[in-house]
Write an enzyme that holds these catalytic residues in place. Sequence first.
Site, mmCIF file in Angstrom:
data_model
loop_
_atom_site.group_PDB
_atom_site.id
_atom_site.type_symbol
_atom_site.label_atom_id
_atom_site.label_comp_id
_atom_site.label_asym_id
_atom_site.label_seq_id
_atom_site.Cartn_x
_atom_site.Cartn_y
_atom_site.Cartn_z
ATOM 1 N N TYR A 135 56.031 70.675 43.318
ATOM 2 C CA TYR A 135 55.507 71.850 42.596
ATOM 3 C C TYR A 135 56.170 73.126 43.134
ATOM 4 O O TYR A 135 56.631 73.978 42.364
ATOM 5 C CB TYR A 135 53.988 71.919 42.776
ATOM 6 C CG TYR A 135 53.332 73.175 42.254
ATOM 7 C CD1 TYR A 135 53.104 73.364 40.887
ATOM 8 C CD2 TYR A 135 52.910 74.186 43.131
ATOM 9 C CE1 TYR A 135 52.490 74.526 40.418
ATOM 10 C CE2 TYR A 135 52.294 75.337 42.671
ATOM 11 C CZ TYR A 135 52.085 75.506 41.312
ATOM 12 O OH TYR A 135 51.477 76.654 40.850
ATOM 13 N N LYS B 80 58.554 75.998 41.167
ATOM 14 C CA LYS B 80 58.249 77.427 41.098
ATOM 15 C C LYS B 80 59.367 78.246 41.764
ATOM 16 O O LYS B 80 59.664 79.368 41.324
ATOM 17 C CB LYS B 80 56.891 77.713 41.752
ATOM 18 C CG LYS B 80 55.705 77.108 40.984
ATOM 19 C CD LYS B 80 55.539 77.752 39.605
ATOM 20 C CE LYS B 80 54.216 77.380 38.946
ATOM 21 N NZ LYS B 80 54.045 77.952 37.603
#
Length: 270
Positions: free
Chosen positions: A168, A172
């Site tokens: 994740y 990002k």
Amino acid sequence: MPSYLITGASRGIGFALLDQLSENADNVVVTIVRNKAATDSKIAAELPGRKNIFVLQGDLTNVESIQNAFTETKKILGDSLDVLIANAGLISDYSAFLSLNELGKDPKALTADLTQLFQVNVVGNIHLFNTFLPLIKNGQAKKIVTISSGMSDEKLALEIGLFEGGPYSISKSAMNMVNAKFQAEFKDEGIIFMGVCPGSVDTGHYDHLSPEEMQRNMAIGGKFMTYAPDFKGFATPTDAARDVLDVVQKATMEANGGQLVSHFGNKKWI
Ligand SMILES: NC(=O)c1ccc[n+]([C@@H]2O[C@H](COP(=O)([O-])OP(=O)(O)OC[C@H]3O[C@@H](n4cnc5c(N)ncnc54)[C@H](OP(=O)(O)O)[C@@H]3O)[C@@H](O)[C@H]2O)c1
């Protein structure tokens, strides 16, 4: 009439953004969601009578659906859009509590997790930006905002030993560069590309943790406490949306162009 487009207002922070922006009857708010029928029902139940909300169908992993949503948006807004908020994102519950090394014990699952995160959080947003840029160019505010995360800050990972949630965080981090690249290209046109981290927000991802996940989550909480001893736990989506919108309203090219900031408007993440 200021116009906003938000992706992923079906729930969580996106729904809170939709609520707060559409509270002002002068705003027109369009949202792109995967499940239009479910979102229409939720809005009818929780935000009845808001005639300034328009719900369109679209999935970030399906470019054609985003292009169709663009065509529909033009029917609502005409040729201009003031602010695009790329809120929709995939938060992987699978890899949230593990290190890349631990995840590597199942290479196929790790590849699938990384690929899916990249498809939604990065590739999907690039197509979204390219599709809606013609409308943003004609808007007044000219802001394209990604709801991103302090998890993408490598300084934070190193400072507090935050090895969890690599896939994740990587997706990002990639968005930080996407914003920098778009900013470099469109600065002269006055379009601001920026990321905002909403803080640590309870949107239900920690509701059904196994005892082991709970323990690992507490360990992460301990790391956050070393970083911010005054950290009081999760914010509500309502508080997070209010903070994010405050940062977005105040944003300038000089301070925010191509940059990621927190809900405080700086590099302090929690
Ligand atoms: N919660 C936090 O603490 C936190 C912290 C930092 C950053 N963020 C970021 O803030 C944003 C919102 O987070 P949240 O906590 O509200 O997340 P959430 O409750 O998990 O909601 C995610 C939203 O994204 C949508 N979405 C997921 N995949 C999509 C796809 N392929 N195409 C279109 N829409 C898709 C979901 O739609 P469905 O309802 O159809 O699944 C949902 O509306 C995310 O970008 C997240 O990374 C959150």
